[in-house]
Each structure stands twice: as structure tokens, then as C-alpha cells.
Scaffold this active site. Structure first.
Site, mmCIF file in Angstrom:
data_model
loop_
_atom_site.group_PDB
_atom_site.id
_atom_site.type_symbol
_atom_site.label_atom_id
_atom_site.label_comp_id
_atom_site.label_asym_id
_atom_site.label_seq_id
_atom_site.Cartn_x
_atom_site.Cartn_y
_atom_site.Cartn_z
ATOM 1 N N GLY A 11 0.846 -1.210 0.000
ATOM 2 C CA GLY A 11 0.000 0.000 0.000
ATOM 3 C C GLY A 11 0.871 1.246 0.000
ATOM 4 O O GLY A 11 1.839 1.314 0.741
ATOM 5 N N ARG A 72 1.154 -5.132 -5.796
ATOM 6 C CA ARG A 72 1.208 -6.370 -5.015
ATOM 7 C C ARG A 72 1.559 -7.473 -6.010
ATOM 8 O O ARG A 72 1.128 -7.431 -7.168
ATOM 9 C CB ARG A 72 -0.127 -6.598 -4.311
ATOM 10 N N ASP A 103 4.861 -4.490 6.247
ATOM 11 C CA ASP A 103 5.448 -5.747 6.732
ATOM 12 C C ASP A 103 5.508 -6.824 5.651
ATOM 13 O O ASP A 103 6.457 -7.616 5.599
ATOM 14 C CB ASP A 103 4.751 -6.231 8.003
ATOM 15 N N THR A 125 3.941 3.108 5.536
ATOM 16 C CA THR A 125 2.534 2.692 5.562
ATOM 17 C C THR A 125 1.775 3.669 6.452
ATOM 18 O O THR A 125 2.318 4.130 7.448
ATOM 19 C CB THR A 125 2.354 1.251 6.101
ATOM 20 N N ASP A 127 -0.591 2.831 8.271
ATOM 21 C CA ASP A 127 -1.205 2.084 9.375
ATOM 22 C C ASP A 127 -0.436 2.183 10.698
ATOM 23 O O ASP A 127 -0.995 1.879 11.752
ATOM 24 C CB ASP A 127 -1.337 0.603 8.992
ATOM 25 N N ASP A 129 1.729 0.196 11.775
ATOM 26 C CA ASP A 129 1.595 -1.142 12.388
ATOM 27 C C ASP A 129 2.890 -1.934 12.403
ATOM 28 O O ASP A 129 2.862 -3.162 12.539
ATOM 29 C CB ASP A 129 0.501 -1.936 11.635
ATOM 30 N N ARG A 171 -5.741 -1.304 8.831
ATOM 31 C CA ARG A 171 -5.673 -2.769 8.790
ATOM 32 C C ARG A 171 -5.906 -3.341 10.192
ATOM 33 O O ARG A 171 -6.912 -3.032 10.795
ATOM 34 C CB ARG A 171 -4.347 -3.229 8.186
HETATM 35 P P1 ADP Z 1 2.604 -4.235 2.692
HETATM 36 O O1 ADP Z 1 4.050 -4.216 2.319
HETATM 37 O O2 ADP Z 1 1.972 -2.875 2.602
HETATM 38 O O3 ADP Z 1 2.356 -4.944 4.005
HETATM 39 P P2 ADP Z 1 1.593 -6.584 1.246
HETATM 40 O O4 ADP Z 1 1.395 -7.398 2.467
HETATM 41 O O5 ADP Z 1 0.541 -6.618 0.184
HETATM 42 O O6 ADP Z 1 1.824 -5.049 1.551
HETATM 43 O O7 ADP Z 1 2.993 -7.060 0.597
HETATM 44 C C1 ADP Z 1 3.495 -6.416 -0.554
HETATM 45 C C2 ADP Z 1 4.211 -7.406 -1.437
HETATM 46 O O8 ADP Z 1 5.325 -7.964 -0.728
HETATM 47 C C3 ADP Z 1 3.392 -8.625 -1.845
HETATM 48 O O9 ADP Z 1 2.535 -8.367 -2.939
HETATM 49 C C4 ADP Z 1 4.479 -9.614 -2.226
HETATM 50 O O10 ADP Z 1 5.006 -9.326 -3.514
HETATM 51 C C5 ADP Z 1 5.563 -9.296 -1.188
HETATM 52 N N1 ADP Z 1 5.442 -10.250 -0.069
HETATM 53 C C6 ADP Z 1 4.528 -10.262 0.937
HETATM 54 N N2 ADP Z 1 4.700 -11.315 1.764
HETATM 55 C C7 ADP Z 1 5.760 -12.012 1.276
HETATM 56 C C8 ADP Z 1 6.432 -13.213 1.656
HETATM 57 N N3 ADP Z 1 6.057 -13.923 2.724
HETATM 58 N N4 ADP Z 1 7.482 -13.613 0.889
HETATM 59 C C9 ADP Z 1 7.884 -12.920 -0.199
HETATM 60 N N5 ADP Z 1 7.285 -11.783 -0.609
HETATM 61 C C10 ADP Z 1 6.240 -11.324 0.093
#
Ligand code: ADP
Length: 319
Positions: A11, A72, A103, A125, A127, A129, A171
Site C-alpha cells: 500500500g 502487489r 510488513d 505505511t 497504518d 503497524d 488494517r
Molecule cells: P505491505 O508491504 O503494505 O504490508 P503486502 O502485504 O501486500 O503489503 O505485501 C506487498 C508485497 O510484498 C506482496 O505483494 C508480495 O510481492 C511481497 N510479499 C509479501 N509477503 C511475502 C512473503 N512472505 N514472501 C515474499 N514476498 C512477500
């Protein structure tokens, strides 16, 4: 290290551009080449990578969103996807990567680090968080956006003598709701970190109404549940005229506040310092106004907490 890369992922949040600017300028200051990776991990897999110059990040410190775009990418969660990303990094000769995001993005950075590819995470972010930092980039701007919106809603709530339930983002974290609720004098604040005491919310509303209070504001964190469901339950329990507003994505946009620009500049520059010192698998943060860094995986295992004292204060001030 002579070539590094930077990407924004997950995000978006206001201040990501200021962080990208800081990474690019700080690297060039140290005679290190910087490559911008567009569209997060998807762009990394696709090789959507371009060299950045001092001018590439001119006139962006004040802009919301991210000039590197964000995405994503499910494929990056697989080992095959991560290997494709590393192939691209090798192709461009990029030796270290700075990941600005939340995260989820940090978990991707940790996977690359485990495969021998040094990464540093910068928390971006709205959030707030992420453990290990008092503030994430974008939280302060989003907070001010929410405050401005609630101020406006309060005007109409007063004119029409209504109860308003306002659902804010975050979130699974209640920070945005807690801070905006305190800043706006909300009657009740519902956040996931605290047990939902619905009876207490109703009790407060009824007592306020008996005292002649004409309107009420209830701030609900999205992690607690749907604003519409709460609005319905409140109307049924009190029979007060109740309206629901879901603030939605306006909370993610806008020009970053001074605090977010300064935070992003400090954290972005610190991430470059760490890479150049040979560190890997770290996230940068700010605690008690001091720059810090932590092991990404260890820190992500810590639970997110809110400031309990602030939560108690919000209750004491809204009696
Ligand atoms: P944020 O970074 O805002 O928490 P997301 O949780 O959607 O957002 O994660 C962003 C991107 O990071 C995901 O679309 C994916 O490409 C990558 N990602 C998330 N979790 C993992 C993971 N366990 N292993 C590898 N890449 C990950």
C-alpha cells in the site's frame, strides 16, 4: 558497494517519494549509482528498472503517492519469483536493495537477504503497524487527513443532532483511530487492540443524550469490523439518529506533512548508510526521536502494541 536499487511496495503512503529522494541523493552523495525498480516486486521480476540521477527525484518531496509506483505481486512469494528477481538484479549489477513498504514487503526483503542478497527495509505505511519504530512514513499525513474529515463531519453532526460512526483505515492496527479519536474528541474509540466493549459505547451515548448532548462521534478502526454493522447496532440499541461514514482511500493520498517528509528523509538516508556499512536484513526506524535499526524477521515477530496510556486518556477525556 557501487550500485544499489530502491523500490516501493504494498500500500502506498504519503512521504514515500521523500524517502525515494533521500535514498537517491544520499547514494549519489557517496558516489554510488542508484536504480529505481518500478511497480514493486512485480517490476523487479519483469526487469522494469531504470538508473536514477539527481534530477530524477527533483520536485517530488511534496508529492503524495510514489513515482516508482507500487504493486502487489503474488509471484514474488514463491521461490521461483524471488530467483527471477535476483536474476534481474544481477543483470543490472545491483548489489543491494532498499525496500520501502509495509510488513509484507519486508518479508520479501528478508527472503532476498536469506538468498545472499542484502536488503534494508524502510517502513512506509499509513497504518503505523510495524514494530520497532514509533512512527511509519505516512501515518502523520493520514492522521491529519482523518482529523480534517472528522472536523467537517462534526459540523454537520452538530447541525442535525446526529450520532456518527466514522470508519478509519489501519488494517489490524488501531493507531490511526486512536490518535484521530483523541485529536477529535470522539466519544468512543473502537480499536482491535482493546476488547470491544459495545455496552460501554451504548452507555456513554445514552448518558450523553440524557445530559443534553446533541451529537456524538464514534471512531471505529477498520480492524474491528464494518462501520455499517456498528451503525446499525447503535441505532437499534439507542434509537438515536445514526449515520456512518467510511473515509476510505482519501486517507492514503495527499501532500506529506512536515513530520512525514523529515521522517522519510532521515529513514531513507539511514537505509543507504546501513547498506554501505555492509549490513543486511535490517529495517530502519525511529524510537524516542533516535534513528535505530533492527533485524527484520525478529522485529516482525513482535506483536504490534498501542499506547495504553493514550487509550486510557481518550476515555478519561470523553466522559
Ligand atoms: P505491505 O508491504 O503494505 O504490508 P503486502 O502485504 O501486500 O503489503 O505485501 C506487498 C508485497 O510484498 C506482496 O505483494 C508480495 O510481492 C511481497 N510479499 C509479501 N509477503 C511475502 C512473503 N512472505 N514472501 C515474499 N514476498 C512477500
Amino acid at each position: 558497494m557501487k550500485k544499489i536499487g530502491v523500490l516501493t511496495s504494498g500500500g502506498d503512503s504519503p512521504g514515500m517519494n521523500a524517502a525515494v529522494r533521500a535514498v537517491v541523493r544520499k547514494a549519489i552523495y557517496h558516489d554510488v549509482e542508484v536504480y529505481g525498480i518500478y511497480n514493486g516486486y512485480q517490476g523487479l521480476i519483469d526487469g522494469n528498472i531504470k538508473k536514477m540521477e539527481l534530477g530524477s527525484v527533483g520536485d517530488i518531496i511534496q508529492r503524495g503517492g510514489t513515482i516508482l509506483y507500487s504493486a502487489r505481486c503474488e509471484e514474488f512469494k514463491t521461490e521461483e519469483g524471488q530467483n527471477k528477481g535476483i536474476e534481474q538484479l544481477n543483470k543490472f549489477g545491483i548489489e543491494g536493495l532498499i525496500v520501502i513498504g509495509g510488513d509484507g514487503s519486508f518479508r520479501g526483503a528478508e527472503k532476498l537477504t536469506k538468498k545472499g542478497y542484502p536488503c534494508i527495509g524502510v517502513p512506509g505505511t499509513i497504518d503505523n503497524d510495524i514494530p520497532g519504530t514509533d512512527f511509519t512514513i505516512g501515518f502523520d499525513t493520514a492522521l491529519n487527513t482523518v482529523i480534517e474529515a472528522i472536523d467537517k463531519i462534526r459540523d454537520t453532526a452538530t447541525s442535525h443532532e446526529r450520532t456518527y460512526v466514522i470508519e478509519v483505515m489501519g488494517r489490524n492496527a488501531g493507531d490511526l483511530a486512536l490518535w484521530s479519536g483523541l485529536a477529535d474528541g470522539a466519544e468512543s474509540i473502537l480499536i482491535p487492540e482493546q476488547k470491544d466493549d459495545f455496552d460501554e459505547v451504548i452507555d456513554r451515548l445514552k448518558k450523553g443524550h440524557e445530559r443534553g448532548k446533541k451529537h456524538s462521534i464514534i471512531v471505529l478502526a477498520e480492524g474491528v469490523g464494518s462501520g455499517f454493522d456498528y451503525g446499525k447496532r447503535i441505532k437499534e440499541a439507542t434509537n438515536l439518529e445514526t449515520r456512518v461514514t467510511i473515509l476510505g482511500h482519501i486517507q492514503r493520498g495527499g501532500s506529506p506533512t512536515g513530520n512525514d517528509r523529515v521522517l522519510a528523509s532521515r529513514l531513507g538516508a539511514k537505509a543507504v548508510d546501513l547498506l554501505l556499512e555492509g549490513k543486511a536484513g535490517r529495517m530502519v526506524g525511529i524510537q524516542n526521536n533516535k534513528l535505530v535499526d533492527h533485524d527484520i524477521i525478529e522485529i516482525l515477530q513482535e506483536p504490534h502494541t498501542i499506547d495504553e496510556e493514550m487509550y486510557r486518556l481518550s476515555k478519561e477525556l470523553s466522559i
